[in-house]
Design an enzyme around this catalytic site. Structure first.
Site, PDB file in Angstrom:
ATOM      1  N   ASN A 234      29.029  93.072  69.095  1.00 47.69           N
ATOM      2  CA  ASN A 234      27.608  93.330  69.305  1.00 47.69           C
ATOM      3  C   ASN A 234      26.763  92.221  68.671  1.00 47.69           C
ATOM      4  OD1 ASN A 234      28.475  96.095  70.032  1.00 47.69           O
ATOM      5  ND2 ASN A 234      28.880  96.197  67.833  1.00 47.69           N
TER       6      ASN A 234
ATOM      7  N   GLU B 180      36.808  86.984  77.273  1.00 49.98           N
ATOM      8  CA  GLU B 180      37.947  87.363  76.425  1.00 49.98           C
ATOM      9  C   GLU B 180      39.043  86.294  76.388  1.00 49.98           C
ATOM     10  OE1 GLU B 180      37.521  89.375  74.317  1.00 49.98           O
ATOM     11  OE2 GLU B 180      36.019  90.784  75.040  1.00 49.98           O
TER      12      GLU B 180
ATOM     13  N   GLU C 224      35.487  87.713  66.928  1.00 45.94           N
ATOM     14  CA  GLU C 224      34.192  88.372  67.177  1.00 45.94           C
ATOM     15  C   GLU C 224      33.046  87.394  66.930  1.00 45.94           C
ATOM     16  OE1 GLU C 224      34.648  90.989  68.753  1.00 45.94           O
ATOM     17  OE2 GLU C 224      36.709  91.309  68.106  1.00 45.94           O
TER      18      GLU C 224
ATOM     19  N   GLY D 211      40.073  96.932  67.898  1.00 51.57           N
ATOM     20  CA  GLY D 211      40.021  96.125  66.686  1.00 51.57           C
ATOM     21  C   GLY D 211      38.613  95.915  66.167  1.00 51.57           C
TER      22      GLY D 211
ATOM     23  N   HIS E 106      32.590  85.101  69.859  1.00 55.12           N
ATOM     24  CA  HIS E 106      31.919  85.756  70.986  1.00 55.12           C
ATOM     25  C   HIS E 106      30.407  85.549  70.933  1.00 55.12           C
ATOM     26  CE1 HIS E 106      34.748  87.900  73.441  1.00 55.12           C
ATOM     27  NE2 HIS E 106      35.183  88.723  72.506  1.00 55.12           N
TER      28      HIS E 106
HETATM   29  N1  B3K Z   1      34.990  93.082  73.385  1.00 61.61           N
HETATM   30  C1  B3K Z   1      35.639  94.040  72.549  1.00 61.61           C
HETATM   31  C2  B3K Z   1      36.540  94.953  73.279  1.00 61.61           C
HETATM   32  C3  B3K Z   1      35.860  96.098  73.872  1.00 61.61           C
HETATM   33  C4  B3K Z   1      36.864  97.075  74.419  1.00 61.61           C
HETATM   34  C5  B3K Z   1      36.208  98.130  75.217  1.00 61.61           C
HETATM   35  N2  B3K Z   1      37.152  99.124  75.674  1.00 61.61           N
HETATM   36  C6  B3K Z   1      36.380  93.403  71.428  1.00 61.61           C
HETATM   37  C7  B3K Z   1      36.817  92.029  71.655  1.00 61.61           C
HETATM   38  O1  B3K Z   1      37.539  91.682  72.559  1.00 61.61           O
HETATM   39  O2  B3K Z   1      36.386  91.186  70.910  1.00 61.61           O
HETATM   40 ZN    ZN Z   2      36.998  89.681  72.542  1.00 59.98          ZN
END
Ligand code: B3K
Ligand code: ZN
Length: 897
Positions: free
Chosen positions: A271, A326, A304, A267, A307
């Site tokens: 970063n 997560e 996102e 999705g 995060h």
């Molecule tokens: N942290 C990423 C997911 C990465 C998946 C790698 N195979 C997106 C998310 O959970 O926000």
């Molecule tokens: Zn995530």
């Protein structure tokens, strides 16, 4: 990445108990990229030092598919060796500069991990272990460094050059090239690195935080898509405001960027300061996106963004702790979406939708060969563990903590978590400890070690409850027992800490005051009971007549609840429960009960599956004067085939499909005039707004159309299909248009074909809409085995490309994972086709292939002849001489459990 198993032993499992801190730290990283699709040069200069806390050992840097040109230590040529994919250096000083020069080929990167090219634009994806495909590195989340990144590229082809943090310098270079230098003010692990370079345009907005600081927000897309970015930008602004007001967490960057790409494995990706998104979760206009798309964009943009604190500022010590970021961030995005709702009913709808995902996807995972704890103990390929268990069950674990300490207590716990761990890479234990320590008098603090079994034990617990009314004593006693089935690698389970939100309905359907016999105060409405033992009894006093217990209100724990409700009790809960979740749940239980009876029994042909009382109750809900449309739509949606199948010990998918279709046809026919009323009543929602209330009205109108078309098919009526086609043509937004199209396709009406042709012609240049067009056809109800030949045709369509994950998902996954009635064919052709697609995809994109491989997780529950045929298909995949460890891990586990 490709494992030749002739040359190599089985891939090794990485175990949590083997965690060791890194032997070296990386303080700064200075990267210079000369971007070229065929050969990108990467110069990596790192300031490194030995970790004094661990015994001396060689430096081992991870790499994958890199061409190594040069290695310098403190500017001098250094001796090194390769051990597998690792670059190994011995005899290093305590602190030194290491320079590594490599090249890679982004144009050939079909895995979409590391640096890749999509539509002439460079993107990166580094989580979990993609950075090692860009340069040699200590590619693990507990190595946090400060990054400076210089991007150089041809200016005409790549006018926009982005990386994490702040733009500190940019300018022109000879020969039509230019450069940009970015510095990230925050230390980060390599998985949060990102770069983007290409022809993009941005929607910009400036926002002011509470402290008066200004931030620049940008959403980058391709030139034609700018008009579809307003909703994503609004969602970002809402997210920033919400995190500051609910948790006191402010945006810590001058600039926050979102960039959309149409080639992406998942999705979106968080970063630091440079989120990269699948276009599916950015682009929306009323003409091209449905209400569900709008809601998903809001929640993924939120996810996102959240995060930025839960993941980026405090990250994971190792990948076993993945749910630390997560589970917590899913919980936060769920709360965000709920807090944006205007009223309690819309909040409940969101909760029901989240629980539905948990029960239809996570419960089967927890009962299948890939079952793993929220904090796994081992993995072969970490990409396989981005699962509904880590995400959704992880979020439920966080939610139970909030239930046990209260909403304010939870906010206090979050504050303590950041006070203790800002800038660190930590564990799930650290998180739970902070929440408990901030709430020392809570049930969580009292039972913390036991509560943490939710992190270590896999499997879905079952809670069985028996109620006993004693008229003479005026008491009502509830006896709870809990158990948890064995899962791969875990036999006996210890009792969990289970918060059970409970209410008791009196004869008039109202909540009774809850007075426990422990002498504590009476509680009005809902009370949280905390289970900690395998068996536990609670006695309520002052209860004159046998009440109807409303147990597990709001789905207060991720468990299966067994209570021997009579139909009349469920009808009472459906009609009166003050808890909307349990009101919905009562309807689901009634429908499920009818489905299971029809599947397991041998009903006389033509016997209706649903009893009159149930149908009448559904009519009452549909016609209810005050219930919200969105809630009605959920109540009237029958349990899915997947959910029904999970309740059976042995599954005949065709039988499940036939029974559920019969139930739907019965609801369509018996309520035909009510559906017509519902359609007329809800079809106009005014100027398009994607808010939950108007979306709910559109959903109910769409559901009514589907049922009207199904009823028409049964009766031969042509009026409603005609009206539906007209609706399809006249619709002012994608939700109404797609719902009408779907009604024709799902009911199998002859008009569907012309509508499909017209839809394709209208949206041929809108990739995300064409994905819907493919998905609708591949997911359509099967009639005499017609879907598989159609899916094979769709794969030959000029718009189909297996390399684009969204497109592959729209056809292949819609058929194999979301259309059980069509996929499970008695002739096994669906399974054979699945095995071919897994093998084909595995050579292109192992992550997507491994995800597809999971479509067969529940094969061992299937009745014959499905079971043997499924096993054979999985074995055929597993026997391939060259298979990624991603896919190999999934099929091996499927066969061994
Ligand atoms: N942290 C990423 C997911 C990465 C998946 C790698 N195979 C997106 C998310 O959970 O926000
Ligand atoms: Zn995530």
């Amino acid at each position: 990445m490709l494992l030749s198993r002739d040359a190599q032993a089985q891939p090794v499992a990485i175990r949590r108990e083997d965690y060791r801190p890194p032997a070296y730290w990386i303080d700064t990283v200075d990267l210079t990229f000369d971007l070229d699709p065929a050969k990108t040069r990467v110069l990596n200069r790192m300031q490194m030092r030995r970790n004094p806390d661990v015994p001396a050992e060689p430096l081992r840097l991870d790499g994958d598919e890199l061409n190594l040109a040069r290695v310098l230590v403190d500017g001098q040529g250094a001796s090194f060796r390769m051990e597998g994919d690792q670059l190994v250096l011995d005899g290093l000083p305590d602190s030194f500069e290491l320079e590594v020069f490599t090249t890679c080929c982004p144009a050939k990167n079909t895995q979409l991990m590391g640096l890749f090219v999509s539509q002439d634009t460079f993107f990166t994806q580094c989580e979990a272990e993609g950075f090692r495909r860009i340069t040699y590195f200590l590619d693990r989340p507990d190595v946090m460094a400060s990054y400076t990144v210089t991007l150089r590229a041809e200016k005409a082809a790549y006018p926009v050059l982005l990386s994490n943090g702040n733009l500190v310098e940019h300018g022109d270079l000879p020969e039509g090239r230019h450069f940009a230098r970015w510095a990230d003010p925050f230390r980060k692990p390599s998985y949060l690195f990102a770069l983007v370079a290409g022809k993009l345009v941005a929607r910009e907005q400036r926002v002011k935080a509470r402290n008066g600081k200004e931030h620049l927000l940008q959403v980058y897309v391709r030139a034609g898509d700018l008009d579809k970015t307003e909703h994503a930008m609004n969602s970002l602004v809402h997210s920033i405001v919400w995190d500051e007001s609910r948790f006191g967490l402010a945006l810590d960057l001058d600039r926050f960027m979102i960039v959309a790409t149409s080639d992406f494995n998942m999705g979106a990706m968080e970063n630091k300061g440079l989120n990269i998104f699948n276009t599916k979760y950015v682009l929306a206009s009323q003409a091209t996106a449905t209400d569900a798309d709008y809601a998903n964009i809001e929640s993924v943009v939120g996810h996102e963004y959240f995060h930025n604190w839960t993941g980026d500022r405090v990250t994971c010590r190792d990948w076993f702790q993945l749910s630390l970021k997560e589970g917590l961030t899913v919980f936060r995005d769920q709360e965000f979406s709920m807090d944006l709702c205007a009223d309690a009913s819309a909040r409940a709808v969101k909760r029901i939708e989240d629980v539905r995902v948990l029960r239809t996807a996570q419960f089967p995972e927890d009962a299948g060969p890939m079952a793993h704890p929220v904090r796994p103990d081992s993995y072969i390929e970490i990409s396989n563990f981005y699962t509904v268990t880590i995400y959704e069950k992880g979020a439920e674990v966080v939610r139970m903590m909030q239930t046990l300490v209260g909403r304010d207590g939870f906010a206090r716990g979050m504050t303590l978590y950041f006070q203790r761990h800002d800038g660190q890479a930590v564990t799930c234990d650290d998180f739970a400890q902070a929440i408990a320590d901030a709430n020392p008098d809570s049930a969580l603090a009292r039972h913390l070690p036991q509560f943490k079994r939710w992190y270590s034990q896999s499997g879905t617990p079952r809670v069985a409850v028996r109620g006993q009314h004693d008229a003479a004593a005026r008491t009502y006693t509830l006896d709870f027992t809990q158990s948890c089935p064995p899962t791969p690698g875990q036999g006996d389970k210890q009792p969990f800490v289970i918060p059970v939100n409970l209410g008791l309905l009196g004869p008039d359907g109202q909540d009774l005051p809850l007075q426990l016999d422990d002498g504590g105060p009476a509680v009005a409405g809902t009370r949280t009971l905390v289970l900690t033992e395998a068996a536990q009894r609670f006695t309520f006093t002052g209860i004159d007549a046998e009440p109807v217990p409303s147990i597990l209100r709001g789905f207060s724990a991720p468990v299966v609840l067994d209570f021997d409700y009579g139909d009349a009790q469920l009808l009472a809960l459906l009609a009166h429960d003050s808890d909307p979740f349990n009101r919905w749940e009562a309807g689901q239980r009634l429908a499920l009960r009818a489905a299971l009876a029809a599947i397991e029994g041998v009903p006389a042909p033509g016997t209706p599956v649903l009893g009159e009382a149930f149908v009448e109750a559904m009519r009452q809900v549909l016609r209810h004067p005050t219930l919200d449309a969105a809630f009605k739509e959920l109540v009237l949606t029958l349990p899915s085939e997947t959910y029904i199948a999970e309740q059976l010990a042995v599954v005949d998918p065709q039988r499940v499909h036939v029974v559920r279709e019969a139930m739907r046809t019965q609801l369509a026919t018996a309520l035909a005039s009510d559906w017509a009323w519902a359609y007329e009543e809800h079809k106009d929602t005014g100027a398009y707004r994607p808010d939950p209330a108007s979306a709910g009205r559109r959903a109910l109108a769409g559901m009514a159309l589907t049922h009207l078309c199904i009823a028409a098919r049964a009766s031969g009526d042509t009026v409603w299909p005609g009206k539906t086609l007209q609706r399809f043509k006249d619709a002012g937004n994608m939700t109404d248009r797609f719902n009408a199209l779907s009604a024709l396709v799902v009911s199998g009406h002859a008009l569907a074909q012309q509508a499909l042709v017209r839809f394709h012609a209208m949206f041929r240049d809108e990739a995300l809409v064409i994905d819907k067009w493919f998905a609708l056809q591949a997911g359509a109800p099967d009639r005499g085995g017609d879907v598989l030949p159609l899916v094979k045709q769709l794969m030959k369509h000029p718009d189909f490309s297996i390399r684009n994950p969204n497109r592959a998902r729209s056809v292949i996954f819609s058929y194999c994972s979301a259309n059980p009635g069509a996929f499970h064919r008695p002739d096994a052709a669906g399974y054979v086709w699945w095995s071919e697609r897994v093998i084909e995809l595995d050579a292109i994109n192992p992550q997507v292939a491994a995800r597809l491989a999971r479509a067969m997780d529940r094969w061992s529950k299937l009745a014959e002849p499905y079971r043997s045929a499924a096993r054979e298909a999985i074995a055929r995949v597993a026997a391939r001489p060259e298979l990624s460890k991603d896919t190999l891990e999934v099929v091996t586990r499927a066969l061994s459990n």
